[in-house]
Each structure stands twice: as C-alpha cells, then as structure tokens.
Scaffold this active site. Structure first.
Site, PDB file in Angstrom:
ATOM      1  N   ASP A  10       0.836  -1.196   0.000  1.00  0.00           N
ATOM      2  CA  ASP A  10       0.000   0.000   0.000  1.00  0.00           C
ATOM      3  C   ASP A  10       0.875   1.253   0.000  1.00  0.00           C
ATOM      4  O   ASP A  10       2.031   1.211   0.435  1.00  0.00           O
ATOM      5  CB  ASP A  10      -0.880   0.055   1.255  1.00  0.00           C
ATOM      6  N   TYR A  11       0.260   2.355  -0.398  1.00  0.00           N
ATOM      7  CA  TYR A  11       0.945   3.653  -0.436  1.00  0.00           C
ATOM      8  C   TYR A  11       1.653   3.955   0.890  1.00  0.00           C
ATOM      9  O   TYR A  11       2.808   4.367   0.920  1.00  0.00           O
ATOM     10  CB  TYR A  11      -0.118   4.719  -0.741  1.00  0.00           C
TER      11      TYR A  11
END
Ligand code: URA
Length: 246
Positions: free
Chosen positions: A105-106
């Site tokens: 994820d970011y």
C-alpha cells in the site's frame, strides 16, 4: 530451445504472463512478421523475431532486486495520475524492465522484490507455493493474550476466510502493540483488514521478509541486487532451481 510466447514475453520483461496473453489476444504481438493469436505459439528466442506494438523484443538479462519501499510511494511503474510519487523514481538507474512482485500500500513500507523473471514472480505471489510474507504491524491498543489466541485462529473477512501462518507480540509501545504477522497470500489490504477485524487498527505497516529474503539493513528508498545465496534459497522455496544464466 523453444518457449511459449507468453513465457518469452514475461522473461523479456514486457509483461506478466497473464498480461502477455492479453497483448496476444489484442493482436499486438507478431512473430516473424505475422500477427499471432494462438496463446500456445512457441518461439525460439535465438531464431524468431518477436515484436510487440512494432517493437522488436530481445531476451533480457535476468535481474532480481530488493527495494526498501518507503512510506508514501505508490507501488507502480511510471507516473501516477494524481501526482503521488511512485517507486519508479527509486529504481530509475536500472536498465532492465523489472516489475514489482506484488504490491505494498501507499503508506506501507518495507521489502519489495522486483524482477523481469515472470516465472519466479508468479510463484512468489501464488498461494500454492506458500511463500511467507512477514510484516511488523504497529496497532492501536494493547493486544491481550486472549485476542492473540483469536488472531491465531483465523477470521472470516468480507472476501473469505483468512488465517495467518504466524503471529507474535514483539512488544508493547505505550498504548500501541507491535505485532509480527505472517501470511502466505497477498489479498488487498489483508494485514490491515485482518487486524482491524479484531479491533486493532494498523497505524504503521512494514514488510520485513518474503520467504528467505530479509529486508535486513537496507535503508529506506535504497535497492540492491539479490546475491547468489539469496537467489538459490528463494528459487528453492518456490520449487525452482537457480542457475546463474537463467
Ligand atoms: N497488507 C496490507 O494491509 N497492506 C500491505 O501493503 C500489505 C499487506
């Protein structure tokens, strides 16, 4: 030696095998000047001329890289649509077209493997090979021994049952708990969703290992080639044999 066209394209770093099949179905792949649509087409990389969108594809040197993805980078190549930073800028000095094996994820940091070896990439991701992915998750609240027992037993999430291979409490940090948790599958946001199910929101997530490959002392934003020892172990862990000339 002849290989299937989708294998050739993934090993040349053009796309994953599945994406390569899509390129073939879309009529974007030519062999010796002819568009091919048969997914079973075999090519000899030393003799046949393979083109994608008119560009001749040459077999590439195999490259196997580990990157410490810092927080706040998208796991994608090229530019993002919304101006957020992508891992592309961290690996711009690598000439081969390596692609990330799975995604973080970011706001997740840690170990990301990148390669142009499609077969290895598929096996690292496929649950059949049960390659453990190990995470440190800093969660809100003090995880009790009882909750830990429940976390170990598994839970029914909205996209099906999930059960970690391993969970342990590393330490308590004030009103938070640092947990080490291992899954061998890679469903979207799995660790965050799984721990939230037990009432513990993940504040920080870091992947520290993928099978035998450990993040170790690599600094955030840096990458390095996997060494022969690591590759031998990684290939073995997914049922392949590493030969340096692959
Ligand atoms: N699980 C998550 O929730 N996020 C990641 O980035 C990786 C695993």
């Amino acid at each position: 030696m002849k290989v299937r066209i989708n294998k050739f394209l993934s090993e040349a770093g053009v796309a994953s095998r599945r994406k390569a099949e899509r390129l073939i179905s879309e009529g974007r792949v030519k062999v010796n000047g002819e568009i091919i649509k048969n997914l079973g087409t075999m090519v000899d990389p030393e003799i046949d001329i393979v083109e994608v969108d008119g560009k001749v594809i040459k077999p590439q040197r195999k490259r196997y890289i580990m990157l410490y993805k810092p927080c706040c980078y998208l796991t994608q190549l090229g530019l993002s649509r919304d101006g957020r930073k992508t891992i592309q800028e961290l690996i711009k000095d690598i000439p081969e077209r390596v692609f990330p094996v799975g995604r973080l994820d970011y706001n997740t940091e840690g170990l990301l493997i990148l390669t142009n070896d499609g077969e290895l990439a598929n096996r690292i991701l496929h649950p059949r090979y049960k390659l453990p992915k190990v995470y440190f998750a800093l969660v809100e609240g003090k995880v009790s021994v009882n909750t830990l027992k429940r976390i170990r037993k598994g839970a029914e999430l909205e996209d099906g049952f999930a059960k970690p291979d391993n969970v342990r409490i590393v330490r308590y940090e004030g009103d938070k708990t640092l947990i080490e948790i291992t899954f061998h599958e890679g469903r979207k946001h799995l660790v965050k969703r799984y721990l939230a199910f037990f009432g513990h929101k993940v504040k920080k997530l870091k992947r520290i290992a993928i099978g035998p490959i450990k993040l170790g002392k690599l600094s955030p934003g840096k990458w390095r080639d996997l060494n022969q020892g690591e590759l031998t172990q990684l290939f073995k862990a997914v049922g392949l044999k590493y030969t340096p000339k692959r």
